[in-house]
Design an enzyme around this catalytic site. Structure first.
Site, PDB file in Angstrom:
ATOM      1  CD  GLU A 121      -7.169   1.978  -7.573  1.00 46.91           C
ATOM      2  OE1 GLU A 121      -8.410   1.966  -7.609  1.00 46.91           O
ATOM      3  OE2 GLU A 121      -6.511   1.238  -6.852  1.00 46.91           O
ATOM      4  N   GLY A 261     -12.808  -4.193 -14.337  1.00 43.36           N
ATOM      5  CA  GLY A 261     -14.239  -4.445 -14.138  1.00 43.36           C
ATOM      6  C   GLY A 261     -14.982  -3.169 -13.773  1.00 43.36           C
ATOM      7  CB  ALA A 262     -16.380  -1.630 -11.538  1.00 52.24           C
ATOM      8  CG  MET A 263     -12.245   3.643 -10.443  1.00 50.35           C
ATOM      9  SD  MET A 263     -10.855   2.868  -9.582  1.00 50.35           S
ATOM     10  CE  MET A 263     -10.677   4.007  -8.214  1.00 50.35           C
ATOM     11  CD  GLU A 264     -11.829   1.639  -5.655  1.00 53.16           C
ATOM     12  OE1 GLU A 264     -12.010   1.009  -6.716  1.00 53.16           O
ATOM     13  OE2 GLU A 264     -10.745   1.584  -5.021  1.00 53.16           O
ATOM     14  CG  HIS A 297     -14.771  -5.276  -5.089  1.00 48.43           C
ATOM     15  ND1 HIS A 297     -13.892  -6.128  -4.455  1.00 48.43           N
ATOM     16  CD2 HIS A 297     -14.006  -4.250  -5.558  1.00 48.43           C
ATOM     17  CE1 HIS A 297     -12.665  -5.643  -4.541  1.00 48.43           C
ATOM     18  NE2 HIS A 297     -12.700  -4.506  -5.203  1.00 48.43           N
ATOM     19  CD  GLU A 298     -15.469  -1.666  -7.945  1.00 49.43           C
ATOM     20  OE1 GLU A 298     -14.765  -0.833  -7.343  1.00 49.43           O
ATOM     21  OE2 GLU A 298     -14.981  -2.665  -8.515  1.00 49.43           O
ATOM     22  CG  HIS A 301     -13.188  -0.422  -2.967  1.00 48.34           C
ATOM     23  ND1 HIS A 301     -12.106  -0.794  -2.203  1.00 48.34           N
ATOM     24  CD2 HIS A 301     -13.026  -1.060  -4.161  1.00 48.34           C
ATOM     25  CE1 HIS A 301     -11.328  -1.623  -2.905  1.00 48.34           C
ATOM     26  NE2 HIS A 301     -11.860  -1.810  -4.086  1.00 48.34           N
TER      27      HIS A 301
HETATM   28  N1  B3K Z   1      -9.729  -0.203  -7.643  1.00 56.45           N
HETATM   29  C1  B3K Z   1     -10.017  -0.543  -9.016  1.00 56.45           C
HETATM   30  C2  B3K Z   1      -8.757  -0.871  -9.747  1.00 56.45           C
HETATM   31  C3  B3K Z   1      -8.494  -0.020 -10.928  1.00 56.45           C
HETATM   32  C4  B3K Z   1      -7.046  -0.037 -11.326  1.00 56.45           C
HETATM   33  C5  B3K Z   1      -6.868   0.035 -12.770  1.00 56.45           C
HETATM   34  N2  B3K Z   1      -5.547   0.340 -13.167  1.00 56.45           N
HETATM   35  C6  B3K Z   1     -11.002  -1.641  -9.128  1.00 56.45           C
HETATM   36  C7  B3K Z   1     -11.317  -2.349  -7.870  1.00 56.45           C
HETATM   37  O1  B3K Z   1     -10.529  -3.096  -7.345  1.00 56.45           O
HETATM   38  O2  B3K Z   1     -12.379  -2.155  -7.332  1.00 56.45           O
HETATM   39 ZN    ZN Z   2     -11.221  -3.204  -5.458  1.00 57.23          ZN
END
Ligand code: B3K
Ligand code: ZN
Length: 873
Positions: A121, A261-264, A297-298, A301
């Site tokens: 993302e 922070g993190a990615m879903e 949060h993740e 998502h």
């Molecule tokens: N959806 C990711 C965002 C990552 C984008 C980095 N370019 C994190 C989050 O909002 O959970």
């Molecule tokens: Zn998010």
């Protein structure tokens, strides 16, 4: 670089229905084979070429339905592949080579501490293979990962493992299948020497889900809190939104080098190790709470983002605003709700308001961008969440939940828009939300001027509210917004909320009034005594509210308002009035005099045993320098620092005994647990200690040293160490700092804290320390956490970053220029403080501007270019 416009949106000409990928991992040349099943969409002309995104890929081969393409059949340029003629339904086979070992941007496939991982993302997938890299193309994925048995014993991707085996030359493979169609930004792959902790969750329909957290071996003892948080999140989403997890396996992986922070990613969330690892000895209470919030949060998502995703990146807040709102509510339910709200709003009013007032201000739904990565902002996330919160309050929870159910059911497996979401809320509530939609389109922070008059003769209170939204770049004309103002009238005699009656209708003691016009007067009748209005309770709208409160009225609200948030806010407003006087005194070179009303208000707080210790700790916390700066027309960095220090010291001198008593009463030997009760007690104790340390007397120093030496948990150790290091007393500061650095040299995340503590001290030697620490073996400019902990933290050290010789700005510009080549996403974020140059005095303006000009002369990434261009416009 050219901007992309929302108004230019076109649905894709071709859909990918299924994606098959094979990765043969190698740092210098990973071979990626893709087989895409593609269909031309209805009503699309048969002559329409197939256009795929692709960047930094070296093309090895290309075929359609097994027939290799000749060079004349396609056009390849820097960022796309165009195939002139394709059948209506076909499979496209491609082979490319990529170099994860050389990927310092941390987008696409890269290596972190020797392990392979991905971040796609928003537009990272195009660095992995040729693909229509847009969220409205959704496919099922089958992924085979091939790696070295020794270096990469663990091979992970989205979904469920369906096959595995050994190959020649010490290689092996695992094949994964994700049955849920997804956009490619949710693709993930991880490979390396990872170790797992495993647990189970039984869903509301009785399905068993295996939960795994994958980490480097030495971090296996730091996963307990994340696992517990994950299980709580799963329960919460079932109970609150009726949302159940939809695969048999849910994995979290911790990686050391991560931009955010993190990615879903579907079924395989990838986390910055700083956002998942905790241990009482290495992480503070704040980190424990942050980890809980990010894990939630993740996880959330999975529905708000993955099952229902965004049609295009302009809709980013559709998933982010909603998901932040969801994680905020989860944390409020899990911990102290008033404290959660106070902390969120306090951060919001400091950082998002600053963004909204600066050159990069944009609406919650932007209408154009150059680089989408620059739009993962406080406006999209936090203001987006405030907008969803207003929606929820406007339609009421029952309707909101019904609207959310409809949204998840109707749009399951689809890529949709903000209108689709708000439409569900309109349908569920029967309300028209046309005017409300302006919140998504208009940038800038609305300001409300309020004034009230009490008419003794008629027992009426007339409240007039006037709204305006200041012009923002590219948006000079603003329309009035629909602003829900939650309020009460607090009787000055009774100290109680009075019943609100408007136009003969009894509204209760706490009600929402709706400001829709530029100016409106609200008349409350049967108001038996003169009231003080309590406005915008619980921060019912993301606006600045001005009301000409006297200090006596604020002191009154501080003790009598029934709304906990507004009690806290009254204290902040009272402190701000005193700070304003002191800032003026400092500027004019007059002697500073402490406002006795603030001292007395604090005395009351400290002695009247406010029952919620966490709220009390927040009430005792002065507005930050950054927040104070936001309130000034021109920021006077030194005056703000001096005024705030003066208030801290005056309070400490006047209330020394009370602070000592509070400190001592809240010490505890109990084993560490991240519970609300313990966290509240620690924060109260530590805020008391920080006041005592502002006068640096022997007893305070002894308290700090003892707390540091007791080494009971990182929260207390870090707090004590920070106070010691930020003191003038080199004899106590240096030994503690040294001891801590030696003890934790092996722990990268603790060393980040060690960096931050040093570079946030107020003493004037900090810039030299930053330069020195950038050479420290524990620092690496390629690691975003290190850059944030050292350079990012330094830019928040206002007196030092804004030195009048301009060296702070020059240092930042140097780092931005270097990172522009290595990691454009981080560079573009880091440059932010310089973009706010117009807020400062002329001398600093010129210095900051000069550094922006210097950056602009470099060959810039589109990320940094967009930000710097706006800042200089
Ligand atoms: N959806 C990711 C965002 C990552 C984008 C980095 N370019 C994190 C989050 O909002 O959970
Ligand atoms: Zn998010």
């Amino acid at each position: 670089p050219q901007p992309v416009y929302l108004s230019d949106y076109q649905p894709p000409a071709y859909q990918v229905t299924h994606t098959e990928l094979t990765f043969d991992l190698d740092p210098a040349a990973t071979r990626v084979k893709a087989r895409l099943l593609i269909e031309r969409n209805e009503n699309v002309d048969a002559q329409t070429p197939l256009v795929l995104n692709g960047e930094q890929l070296s093309l090895v081969s290309l075929a359609i339905d097994g027939t290799p393409l000749a060079e004349a059949d396609y056009q390849l340029d820097e960022d796309s592949l165009r195939i002139m003629q394709v059948p209506a339904t076909f499979s496209l086979e491609s082979e490319v080579d990529i170099a994860p070992g050389a990927n310092t941007a941390l987008e696409g496939l890269y290596q972190s501490s020797g392990m392979y991982c991905t971040q796609c993302e928003a537009e990272g997938f195009r660095r992995i293979t040729f693909y229509p890299d847009r969220p409205d193309v959704m496919a099922t994925f089958t992924v085979t990962v091939i790696g070295d048995q020794n270096n990469e014993p663990v091979l992970l991707a989205n979904g469920n493992p369906v096959d595995s085996g050994t190959l020649e030359n010490g290689r092996h493979f695992v094949k994964w299948e994700d049955p849920h169609p997804k956009p490619c930004y949710l693709f993930a792959l991880v490979a390396g020497d990872l170790h797992k902790v495993e647990d189970h969750f039984s869903t509301m329909s009785g399905r068993d889900v295996t939960l795994q957290i994958w980490v480097e071996k030495e971090n296996l003892d730091k996963t307990e809190h994340a696992m517990a948080s994950l299980k709580r999140s799963m329960v919460w989403d079932e109970q609150t939104y009726g949302r159940e997890y939809d695969l048999d396996l849910f994995m979290i992986v911790a990686v050391n080098d991560f931009n955010m922070g993190a990615m879903e990613n579907k079924g395989l969330n990838i986390f910055n190790s700083a956002a998942v690892l905790t241990h009482p000895n290495t992480a503070t209470d704040a980190t424990f709470q942050n980890v809980e919030g990010i894990v939630a949060h993740e996880y959330f998502h999975n529905w708000s983002g993955n099952r229902v995703t965004c049609r295009d990146w302009f809709q980013l807040s559709l998933k982010e605003g909603f998901t932040v709102f969801r994680d905020q509510c989860f944390s409020a339910d899990t911990n102290s709700a008033p404290v959660k709200r106070i902390q969120d709003v306090s951060f919001f009013r400091t950082a998002q308001f600053a963004e909204d007032a600066g050159p990069t201000a944009h609406p919650v739904r932007p209408d154009h961008y150059i680089e989408i990565t620059n739009f993962y902002t406080l406006t999209i996330y936090e203001k987006g969440a405030e907008v969803v919160r207003m929606l929820c309050n406007l339609v009421g929870w029952e309707n909101f939940r019904q609207g959310a159910d409809a949204y998840f059911e109707r749009f399951d497996g689809q890529a949709v828009t903000i209108e689709d979401f708000v439409g569900c809320m309109e349908e569920a509530s029967g309300q028209t939300l046309d005017q409300f939609m302006r919140w998504y389109a208009q940038a800038g922070t609305p300001e409300i001027d309020a004034h009230g008059e009490y008419d003794y003769v008629h027992s009426e209170y007339r409240l007039t509210l006037r709204q305006r939204t200041p012009a923002t770049p590219g948006q000079t004309e603003k329309q009035p917004l629909h602003i829900p103002v939650r309020m009460g009238l607090v009787g000055t005699k009774s100290g109680q909320d009075l019943t609100l009656t408007m136009a003969g209708e009894v509204l209760g003691k706490d009600a929402v009034i709706h400001l829709r016009d530029n100016e409106q007067t609200f008349v409350f009748t049967d108001v038996a005594e003169a009231p003080v209005p309590s406005l915008l309770r619980d921060f019912s709208a993301p606006v600045k509210l001005y009301f000409p409160y006297s200090r006596e009225e604020l002191a009154f609200l501080l003790t009598h308002d029934s709304d906990g948030f507004n009690r806290w806010d009254a204290g902040q407003r009272l402190a701000m009035l005193a700070l304003d006087d002191l800032i003026a005194a400092h500027r004019n070179g007059v002697e500073k005099v402490m406002d006795g009303r603030v001292t007395e208000a604090f005395r009351t707080l400290l002695t009247s045993s406010v029952s919620d210790k966490a709220v009390l700790a927040e009430m005792l916390t002065l507005p930050s320098e950054a927040y104070i700066a936001e309130q000034q027309p021109i920021v006077d960095v030194d005056a703000i620092h001096a005024a705030r220090e003066f208030v801290r010291q005056s309070l400490a001198l006047a209330l020394r005994d009370e602070f000592v008593a509070t400190f001592e009463a809240n010490r505890s030997e109990e084993a560490y647990a991240p519970t609300s009760e313990q966290i509240a007690q620690r924060s109260l104790k530590n805020i008391a200690l920080s006041y005592l340390m502002s006068i640096e007397d022997e007893q305070a120093i002894a308290f700090c040293q003892a707390q540091f030496a007791a080494d009971h948990n990182m929260t207390d150790v870090r707090y004590a160490l920070t106070l010691l290091v930020h003191s003038e007393r080199d004899d106590v500061s240096s030994p503690a700092l040294k001891a801590f650095g030696e003890k934790w040299a092996h722990d990268s995340l603790v060393m980040d804290q060690w960096f931050t503590i040093q570079v946030t001290r107020p003493q004037p030697d900090v810039l030299e320390r930053v330069e020195f620490l950038m050479q420290h073996p524990a620092f690496s400019i390629k690691n975003p956490n290190k850059v944030r902990a050292l350079v990012g933290a330094f830019t928040q050290n206002r007196v030092n970053f804004h030195r009048l010789d301009g060296k702070g700005y020059a240092l930042l510009a140097d780092v931005v220029i270097e990172l522009n080549r290595l990691n454009p996403e981080i560079a573009a974020r880091l440059v932010t403080p310089l973009t706010r140059w117009q807020r400062f005095d002329e001398a600093r303006q010129a210095l900051m501007h000069a550094q922006l000009e210097r950056i602009k002369k470099e060959p810039l990434s589109s990320n940094v270019y967009e930000v710097v261009e706006k800042a200089l416009a």
